[in-house]
Motif scaffolding. Structure first.
Motif, PDB file in Angstrom:
ATOM      1  N   THR A   1       0.834  -1.207   0.000  1.00  0.00           N
ATOM      2  CA  THR A   1       0.000   0.000   0.000  1.00  0.00           C
ATOM      3  C   THR A   1       0.865   1.251   0.000  1.00  0.00           C
ATOM      4  O   THR A   1       0.393   2.333   0.302  1.00  0.00           O
ATOM      5  CB  THR A   1      -0.925   0.006   1.233  1.00  0.00           C
ATOM      6  N   VAL A   2       2.118   1.082  -0.362  1.00  0.00           N
ATOM      7  CA  VAL A   2       3.068   2.205  -0.346  1.00  0.00           C
ATOM      8  C   VAL A   2       3.320   2.695  -1.762  1.00  0.00           C
ATOM      9  O   VAL A   2       2.960   2.045  -2.747  1.00  0.00           O
ATOM     10  CB  VAL A   2       4.393   1.766   0.302  1.00  0.00           C
ATOM     11  N   ASN A   3       3.950   3.843  -1.845  1.00  0.00           N
ATOM     12  CA  ASN A   3       4.301   4.427  -3.137  1.00  0.00           C
ATOM     13  C   ASN A   3       5.216   3.470  -3.901  1.00  0.00           C
ATOM     14  O   ASN A   3       6.274   3.092  -3.405  1.00  0.00           O
ATOM     15  CB  ASN A   3       5.019   5.758  -2.905  1.00  0.00           C
ATOM     16  N   PRO A   4       4.830   3.053  -5.110  1.00  0.00           N
ATOM     17  CA  PRO A   4       5.674   2.129  -5.871  1.00  0.00           C
ATOM     18  C   PRO A   4       6.926   2.785  -6.435  1.00  0.00           C
ATOM     19  O   PRO A   4       7.778   2.103  -7.002  1.00  0.00           O
ATOM     20  CB  PRO A   4       4.755   1.657  -6.990  1.00  0.00           C
ATOM     21  N   MET A   5       7.028   4.094  -6.262  1.00  0.00           N
ATOM     22  CA  MET A   5       8.203   4.840  -6.702  1.00  0.00           C
ATOM     23  C   MET A   5       8.466   4.669  -8.201  1.00  0.00           C
ATOM     24  O   MET A   5       9.501   4.175  -8.643  1.00  0.00           O
ATOM     25  CB  MET A   5       9.428   4.446  -5.877  1.00  0.00           C
ATOM     26  N   LEU A   6       7.461   5.062  -8.950  1.00  0.00           N
ATOM     27  CA  LEU A   6       7.638   5.166 -10.391  1.00  0.00           C
ATOM     28  C   LEU A   6       8.489   6.395 -10.697  1.00  0.00           C
ATOM     29  O   LEU A   6       8.533   7.348  -9.918  1.00  0.00           O
ATOM     30  CB  LEU A   6       6.284   5.259 -11.079  1.00  0.00           C
ATOM     31  N   VAL A   7       9.152   6.396 -11.822  1.00  0.00           N
ATOM     32  CA  VAL A   7      10.107   7.470 -12.131  1.00  0.00           C
ATOM     33  C   VAL A   7       9.415   8.823 -12.203  1.00  0.00           C
ATOM     34  O   VAL A   7       9.873   9.807 -11.606  1.00  0.00           O
ATOM     35  CB  VAL A   7      10.846   7.159 -13.452  1.00  0.00           C
ATOM     36  N   ALA A   8       8.288   8.917 -12.905  1.00  0.00           N
ATOM     37  CA  ALA A   8       7.595  10.204 -13.059  1.00  0.00           C
ATOM     38  C   ALA A   8       6.170   9.939 -13.518  1.00  0.00           C
ATOM     39  O   ALA A   8       5.913   9.843 -14.727  1.00  0.00           O
ATOM     40  CB  ALA A   8       8.320  11.111 -14.043  1.00  0.00           C
ATOM     41  N   THR A   9       5.233   9.821 -12.583  1.00  0.00           N
ATOM     42  CA  THR A   9       3.854   9.507 -12.931  1.00  0.00           C
ATOM     43  C   THR A   9       3.179  10.682 -13.627  1.00  0.00           C
ATOM     44  O   THR A   9       3.503  11.848 -13.390  1.00  0.00           O
ATOM     45  CB  THR A   9       3.052   9.154 -11.679  1.00  0.00           C
ATOM     46  N   GLY A  10       2.238  10.368 -14.484  1.00  0.00           N
ATOM     47  CA  GLY A  10       1.422  11.387 -15.129  1.00  0.00           C
ATOM     48  C   GLY A  10       2.104  12.162 -16.226  1.00  0.00           C
ATOM     49  O   GLY A  10       1.533  13.110 -16.769  1.00  0.00           O
ATOM     50  N   GLN A  11       3.317  11.761 -16.602  1.00  0.00           N
ATOM     51  CA  GLN A  11       4.076  12.524 -17.592  1.00  0.00           C
ATOM     52  C   GLN A  11       3.943  11.978 -19.006  1.00  0.00           C
ATOM     53  O   GLN A  11       4.542  12.513 -19.937  1.00  0.00           O
ATOM     54  CB  GLN A  11       5.558  12.539 -17.191  1.00  0.00           C
ATOM     55  N   GLY A  12       3.170  10.916 -19.171  1.00  0.00           N
ATOM     56  CA  GLY A  12       2.966  10.396 -20.513  1.00  0.00           C
ATOM     57  C   GLY A  12       2.200  11.376 -21.380  1.00  0.00           C
ATOM     58  O   GLY A  12       1.326  12.105 -20.911  1.00  0.00           O
ATOM     59  N   SER A  13       2.532  11.402 -22.655  1.00  0.00           N
ATOM     60  CA  SER A  13       1.825  12.264 -23.605  1.00  0.00           C
ATOM     61  C   SER A  13       1.374  11.396 -24.776  1.00  0.00           C
ATOM     62  O   SER A  13       0.991  10.250 -24.582  1.00  0.00           O
ATOM     63  CB  SER A  13       2.738  13.413 -24.052  1.00  0.00           C
ATOM     64  N   ILE A  14       1.408  11.922 -25.981  1.00  0.00           N
ATOM     65  CA  ILE A  14       1.035  11.128 -27.140  1.00  0.00           C
ATOM     66  C   ILE A  14       2.208  10.216 -27.502  1.00  0.00           C
ATOM     67  O   ILE A  14       3.344  10.654 -27.602  1.00  0.00           O
ATOM     68  CB  ILE A  14       0.680  12.027 -28.333  1.00  0.00           C
ATOM     69  N   GLY A  15       1.931   8.944 -27.673  1.00  0.00           N
ATOM     70  CA  GLY A  15       2.953   8.014 -28.119  1.00  0.00           C
ATOM     71  C   GLY A  15       3.509   7.147 -27.005  1.00  0.00           C
ATOM     72  O   GLY A  15       3.753   7.607 -25.884  1.00  0.00           O
ATOM     73  N   ARG A  16       3.743   5.879 -27.318  1.00  0.00           N
ATOM     74  CA  ARG A  16       4.273   4.937 -26.342  1.00  0.00           C
ATOM     75  C   ARG A  16       5.669   5.326 -25.857  1.00  0.00           C
ATOM     76  O   ARG A  16       6.064   4.969 -24.749  1.00  0.00           O
ATOM     77  CB  ARG A  16       4.320   3.532 -26.965  1.00  0.00           C
ATOM     78  N   LEU A  17       6.414   6.051 -26.674  1.00  0.00           N
ATOM     79  CA  LEU A  17       7.773   6.426 -26.281  1.00  0.00           C
ATOM     80  C   LEU A  17       7.795   7.487 -25.182  1.00  0.00           C
ATOM     81  O   LEU A  17       8.863   7.816 -24.660  1.00  0.00           O
ATOM     82  CB  LEU A  17       8.560   6.928 -27.500  1.00  0.00           C
TER      83      LEU A  17
END
Length: 502
Positions: A427-443
């Motif tokens: 139940t803790v922060n999974p420590m993703l590199v930067a959440t919510g920063q995705g834009s158009i494109g899988r890259l």
């Protein structure tokens, strides 16, 4: 033989065998029965009004091809609403069509298509490739799903009919109604099951679609990959999804992007629909869809002669960012769904039913959730549907309703109340590199990798036959361990290799 067609300088009275002796009209092409290995080349930047329906069939190793010559601007065929289908093949096989621009707009809406590949009591039609077309401005009607962009249909009431080796690749389709790419067959019903095989829908770019984006129907082993469907369900009053399978077995939907699907009828990015077995949805990017990331559904009102239900769906290594209202909706008597190693992010401005169970003439049984990362920066709940409004929106309550056999293990629930018995929950922060920063494109999704000190790293449940790799191509398992979420680390000794791109 090669035949040339030039709308400006051609002459139907000539032989058509050289650019200097090109034909002029589509009528001349349509009146010709072509032979195996023939080529029909349309002059770059030519424009025609009407329908292209050449006759004849190729044979194995010698398809008949349609393309362009003399420049880089695609020749244009405007149906003008005068024909249901601007480009038509009917009861023909071994054809390849590419490098055309196609429209079909009439004064009022009617059943219309850009391209239609049709079978009627033909039997098996082999090797039809539709590639690199630009199809736009087709004002079809809303109450017929297989009209709009590219459509393949088969009717076999007297002689069962289907496609063998049908490819729809690298096309651009926009501003069409109702559907972008849609298949239909009367053999969808199980008592008449005669599925098309070798169906591949790959590398297509769709945007501003009235209803459904890409749908495979009455197929076995269809592959839908590397497609982008943007802004589907823009003008339809029906229920539509960006990319989905219906009455289809062993479908693989992978490496696609779906975003901006409008509304909550259904409005998801992806769907494993009823009368389908063993659908695999993997390595996809879903974002900003009004109806959510995923629908798995079964309309429970059918008997076994009609429908095989929905069984054996596998959903793995997908990323959902800011899909709205719903994350995953499991509707109806769906059975044996395996949902693991997905990363689902809901941003601060969003309130979602992260996992929603609902009734559709029955409730689901046997849904398994392993190693998923649920990251909620807004508000979310695990819920079930109490009722549904005419616009598709659910009234929900916390809990799982009458669904049975829900098993959770080794998921990370960050920002959402844990209502489940999960023996290895985090139940803790999974420590993703930067959440919510995705834009158009899988890259754009590098922010959904795990940081080296993430508690979700090396703490997941081992899943057999896991597909072999994560969202970015890293081997799964790696270093003798399985991570949670869509990212798998390969830092065995502190050194991390660069991920492979798919």
């Amino acid at each position: 033989m090669t035949f040339y067609v030039d709308s400006r300088n051609g002459d139907d009275g000539k032989v058509g065998g050289t650019p200097e002796a090109a034909w002029k009209t589509l009528a001349k092409v349509n009146a010709t029965t072509f032979l195996p290995g023939d080529r029909i080349l349309l002059k770059s930047s030519s424009v025609w009004e009407g329908q292209l329906w050449p006759k004849g069939s190729g044979v194995e190793g010698k398809p008949i091809t349609i393309g362009m010559y003399g420049g880089g601007v695609k020749p244009v065929i405007n149906g003008g609403g005068l024909f249901e289908d601007t480009v038509l093949l009917k009861n023909q096989e071994y054809w390849e069509i590419e490098d055309l621009e196609i429209t079909n707009t009439g004064p009022q809406r009617a059943e219309r298509r850009g391209v239609h590949v049709a079978l009627e009591n033909f039997g098996e039609a082999h090797h039809i490739y539709i590639r690199s077309l630009t199809i736009h401005d087709v004002n079809g009607i809303d109450n017929v799903k297989p009209n709009g962009g590219i459509h393949y249909t088969s009717v076999g009431d007297k002689k069962p009919s289907r496609f063998i080796d049908l490819r729809i690749e690298n096309n651009e389709i926009y501003h069409v109604d109702r559907s972008g790419i849609f298949g239909w067959a009367d053999s969808w019903v199980r008592s008449k099951w005669f599925p098309s095989v070798g169906v591949v829908v790959r590398g297509n770019q769709l945007h501003d679609i009235g209803g459904d984006g890409i749908v495979v129907v009455a197929t076995d082993g269809a592959l839908a990959e590397h497609n982008v469907v943007a802004h589907a369900n823009q003008r339809s009053e029906g229920y539509n999804v960006a990319i989905w399978a219906w009455s289809a077995d062993n479908t693989v939907i992978q490496y696609n992007e779906a975003y901006g699907t409008k509304g909550q009828r259904d409005g998801e990015g992806f769907d494993s629909d009823w009368n389908s077995r063993n659908t695999v949805i993997q390595y996809n990017y879903s974002h900003d869809n009004d109806g959510g990331f995923l629908l798995i559904c079964n309309e429970g009102g059918h008997n076994s002669e009609e429908s095989a239900g929905n069984t054996g769906t596998v959903v793995r290594y997908n990323i959902s960012q800011n899909d709205r209202t719903r994350g995953i909706n499991i509707a109806g008597p769906v059975k044996d769904s395996l949902i693991y190693n997905n990363t689902i992010y809901a941003g601060p401005e969003h309130s979602v039913d992260l996992l929603l169970f609902s009734d559709w003439h029955g409730w689901s049984e046997g849904s398994y959730f392993y190693n998923n990362v649920f990251y909620v920066a807004g508000t979310a709940q695990f819920s079930y549907g109490l009722s549904r409004a005419s616009d598709g929106a659910y009234v929900t309550a916390r809990g799982f309703g009458a669904s049975k056999g829900n098993l959770f293990d080794a998921n990370d629930y960050y920002g959402v109340e844990v209502l489940v018995n999960d023996a290895h929950a985090l139940t803790v922060n999974p420590m993703l590199v930067a959440t919510g920063q995705g834009s158009i494109g899988r890259l754009s999704l590098s922010g959904y990798r795990l940081q080296p000190t993430s508690p979700s790293m090396k703490s997941g449940k081992f899943v057999e036959k896991s597909g072999g790799h994560d969202f970015w191509g890293n081997a799964v398992p790696s270093c003798g361990a399985t991570d949670r979420g869509a990212s798998q680390s390969d830092e065995c000794d502190g050194a991390r290799s660069e991920p492979r791109q798919q």
